[in-house]
Write a protein that holds these residues in place. Structure first.
Motif, PDB file in Angstrom:
ATOM      1  N   PRO A   1      41.765  36.858  44.256  1.00 40.35           N
ATOM      2  CA  PRO A   1      41.721  37.827  45.354  1.00 40.35           C
ATOM      3  C   PRO A   1      42.329  37.268  46.639  1.00 40.35           C
ATOM      4  CG  PRO A   1      39.565  36.855  45.045  1.00 40.35           C
ATOM      5  CD  PRO A   1      40.459  36.278  43.969  1.00 40.35           C
ATOM      6  N   TYR A   2      42.952  38.165  47.390  1.00 43.03           N
ATOM      7  CA  TYR A   2      43.431  37.856  48.733  1.00 43.03           C
ATOM      8  C   TYR A   2      42.821  38.883  49.665  1.00 43.03           C
ATOM      9  CZ  TYR A   2      46.638  34.559  46.652  1.00 43.03           C
ATOM     10  OH  TYR A   2      47.152  33.497  45.975  1.00 43.03           O
ATOM     11  N   SER A   3      43.132  38.827  50.932  1.00 44.23           N
ATOM     12  CA  SER A   3      42.469  39.700  51.910  1.00 44.23           C
ATOM     13  C   SER A   3      42.672  41.184  51.619  1.00 44.23           C
ATOM     14  CB  SER A   3      42.945  39.367  53.322  1.00 44.23           C
ATOM     15  OG  SER A   3      44.350  39.516  53.410  1.00 44.23           O
ATOM     16  N   THR A   4      43.822  41.579  51.105  1.00 49.69           N
ATOM     17  CA  THR A   4      44.063  43.007  50.852  1.00 49.69           C
ATOM     18  C   THR A   4      44.447  43.335  49.411  1.00 49.69           C
ATOM     19  OG1 THR A   4      46.383  42.767  51.512  1.00 49.69           O
ATOM     20  CG2 THR A   4      44.796  43.421  53.235  1.00 49.69           C
ATOM     21  N   SER A   5      44.637  42.330  48.592  1.00 43.36           N
ATOM     22  CA  SER A   5      45.045  42.595  47.205  1.00 43.36           C
ATOM     23  C   SER A   5      44.692  41.395  46.325  1.00 43.36           C
ATOM     24  CB  SER A   5      46.549  42.877  47.144  1.00 43.36           C
ATOM     25  OG  SER A   5      47.262  41.744  47.583  1.00 43.36           O
ATOM     26  N   SER A   6      45.128  41.471  45.100  1.00 43.72           N
ATOM     27  CA  SER A   6      44.917  40.372  44.159  1.00 43.72           C
ATOM     28  C   SER A   6      46.256  39.960  43.576  1.00 43.72           C
ATOM     29  CB  SER A   6      44.001  40.804  43.012  1.00 43.72           C
ATOM     30  OG  SER A   6      42.713  41.039  43.481  1.00 43.72           O
ATOM     31  N   GLU A   7      46.372  38.684  43.275  1.00 40.94           N
ATOM     32  CA  GLU A   7      47.568  38.189  42.600  1.00 40.94           C
ATOM     33  C   GLU A   7      47.197  37.799  41.184  1.00 40.94           C
ATOM     34  OE1 GLU A   7      51.487  36.261  43.189  1.00 40.94           O
ATOM     35  OE2 GLU A   7      50.116  34.689  43.877  1.00 40.94           O
ATOM     36  N   THR A   8      48.052  38.182  40.257  1.00 41.68           N
ATOM     37  CA  THR A   8      47.876  37.797  38.863  1.00 41.68           C
ATOM     38  C   THR A   8      48.963  36.794  38.510  1.00 41.68           C
ATOM     39  OG1 THR A   8      46.980  39.956  38.295  1.00 41.68           O
ATOM     40  CG2 THR A   8      47.791  38.617  36.479  1.00 41.68           C
ATOM     41  N   VAL A   9      48.529  35.676  37.956  1.00 47.21           N
ATOM     42  CA  VAL A   9      49.460  34.653  37.469  1.00 47.21           C
ATOM     43  C   VAL A   9      49.272  34.584  35.955  1.00 47.21           C
ATOM     44  CG1 VAL A   9      50.160  32.234  37.557  1.00 47.21           C
ATOM     45  CG2 VAL A   9      49.240  33.348  39.609  1.00 47.21           C
ATOM     46  N   THR A  10      50.364  34.777  35.231  1.00 47.93           N
ATOM     47  CA  THR A  10      50.327  34.750  33.772  1.00 47.93           C
ATOM     48  C   THR A  10      51.223  33.627  33.271  1.00 47.93           C
ATOM     49  OG1 THR A  10      50.022  37.147  33.737  1.00 47.93           O
ATOM     50  CG2 THR A  10      50.694  36.108  31.671  1.00 47.93           C
ATOM     51  N   ALA A  11      50.665  32.772  32.424  1.00 46.49           N
ATOM     52  CA  ALA A  11      51.439  31.691  31.814  1.00 46.49           C
ATOM     53  C   ALA A  11      51.403  31.893  30.300  1.00 46.49           C
ATOM     54  CB  ALA A  11      50.860  30.335  32.182  1.00 46.49           C
ATOM     55  N   THR A  12      52.560  32.064  29.700  1.00 45.40           N
ATOM     56  CA  THR A  12      52.638  32.220  28.243  1.00 45.40           C
ATOM     57  C   THR A  12      53.462  31.072  27.670  1.00 45.40           C
ATOM     58  OG1 THR A  12      54.576  33.664  28.476  1.00 45.40           O
ATOM     59  CG2 THR A  12      52.420  34.739  28.284  1.00 45.40           C
ATOM     60  N   TYR A  13      53.102  30.677  26.453  1.00 42.69           N
ATOM     61  CA  TYR A  13      53.760  29.555  25.795  1.00 42.69           C
ATOM     62  C   TYR A  13      53.992  29.938  24.345  1.00 42.69           C
ATOM     63  CZ  TYR A  13      54.301  24.819  23.831  1.00 42.69           C
ATOM     64  OH  TYR A  13      54.751  23.706  23.171  1.00 42.69           O
TER      65      TYR A  13
ATOM     66  N   GLU B   1      34.226  38.396  44.314  1.00 42.45           N
ATOM     67  CA  GLU B   1      34.178  37.586  45.527  1.00 42.45           C
ATOM     68  C   GLU B   1      34.634  38.449  46.697  1.00 42.45           C
ATOM     69  OE1 GLU B   1      37.006  34.032  46.743  1.00 42.45           O
ATOM     70  OE2 GLU B   1      35.669  33.474  45.099  1.00 42.45           O
ATOM     71  N   ASN B   2      33.742  38.703  47.658  1.00 42.20           N
ATOM     72  CA  ASN B   2      34.048  39.544  48.821  1.00 42.20           C
ATOM     73  C   ASN B   2      34.636  40.886  48.417  1.00 42.20           C
ATOM     74  OD1 ASN B   2      33.166  37.517  50.577  1.00 42.20           O
ATOM     75  ND2 ASN B   2      35.193  36.560  50.606  1.00 42.20           N
ATOM     76  N   GLY B   3      34.116  41.463  47.353  1.00 47.75           N
ATOM     77  CA  GLY B   3      34.567  42.771  46.901  1.00 47.75           C
ATOM     78  C   GLY B   3      35.795  42.750  46.016  1.00 47.75           C
ATOM     79  N   PHE B   4      36.381  41.590  45.799  1.00 49.70           N
ATOM     80  CA  PHE B   4      37.552  41.464  44.935  1.00 49.70           C
ATOM     81  C   PHE B   4      37.174  40.717  43.658  1.00 49.70           C
ATOM     82  CE2 PHE B   4      39.508  41.985  49.089  1.00 49.70           C
ATOM     83  CZ  PHE B   4      40.505  42.912  48.817  1.00 49.70           C
ATOM     84  N   ASN B   5      37.791  41.106  42.576  1.00 51.86           N
ATOM     85  CA  ASN B   5      37.519  40.447  41.302  1.00 51.86           C
ATOM     86  C   ASN B   5      38.375  39.198  41.151  1.00 51.86           C
ATOM     87  OD1 ASN B   5      35.663  42.366  40.430  1.00 51.86           O
ATOM     88  ND2 ASN B   5      37.292  43.700  39.705  1.00 51.86           N
ATOM     89  N   ARG B   6      37.748  38.134  40.655  1.00 57.29           N
ATOM     90  CA  ARG B   6      38.444  36.896  40.321  1.00 57.29           C
ATOM     91  C   ARG B   6      38.190  36.672  38.835  1.00 57.29           C
ATOM     92  NH1 ARG B   6      40.029  32.152  42.889  1.00 57.29           N
ATOM     93  NH2 ARG B   6      39.247  32.931  44.865  1.00 57.29           N
TER      94      ARG B   6
END
Length: 184
Positions: free
Chosen positions: A55-67, A168-173
């Motif tokens: 989560p960030y202050s206004t949105s969420s970032e998704t990081v995807t690692a594929t192998y 966390e603070n209203g955002f999903n982690r």
């Protein structure tokens, strides 16, 4: 008649043996090896998927690692300029006595390879017949040390998973990973 009695006796002696090799949910239907014997061998990482949502202050970032067994791709949803590609391999040998040896060769595109090898540990988280979770103390880039649920344990395949989710603070982690190994 004598053959039927012999067959019944043999089956009654084998059933406890099969039950003692209790299988996980996605394990093969029948296994004559115990989970200790199946997991104690050399494994090579052939596939993985790791998804992290932060989560960030206004949105969420998704990081995807594929192998896929040779190439890792890391993709950022909010910062595509940070996307990366790497190549490498990860192998580990699990011994019955809890010793683990590993080799990892990892290179981000355009960088020099990082080659790691060492001796560490592994152990079952839960004991008894089921043995469905494992601690592994090795790995850094392609595979991370940690505690994993064994999704599948066959004589030639091992699939490990880990998932957690919190708010966390209203955002999903969340963090979710699946690692697939094949017998070397």
């Amino acid at each position: 008649m004598k053959n039927s009695i012999t067959l019944i006796i043999v089956l009654s002696l084998c059933l406890p043996l099969l039950n003692s090799c209790k299988k996980g949910e996605n394990d093969p239907f029948i296994s004559l090896k115990s989970r200790d014997n199946k997991i104690s061998q050399k494994w090579k990482l052939t596939k993985s998927e790791v998804i992290q949502v932060s989560p960030y202050s206004t949105s969420s970032e998704t990081v995807t690692a594929t192998y896929d067994g040779t190439t890792q791709k890391i993709v950022y949803t909010l910062e595509p300029a940070n996307n990366k590609t790497a190549t490498g391999t990860f192998e580990m040998t699990l011994e019955k006595n809890g010793t683990l040896t590993y080799n990892e060769n990892y290179a981000l595109a355009g960088s020099t390879a990082i080659i790691r090898s060492g001796t560490s540990y592994w152990n079952w988280v839960n004991t008894g017949k089921n043995k469905s979770e494992i601690n592994i103390g090795a790995g850094d880039d392609l595979f991370e040390s940690g505690s994993y649920v064994i999704d599948r344990l066959a004589s030639k395949e091992l699939v490990l998973k880990y998932d957690y989710k919190i708010t966390e603070n209203g955002f999903n982690r969340s963090y979710s990973c699946t690692y697939t190994f094949e017998k070397e």
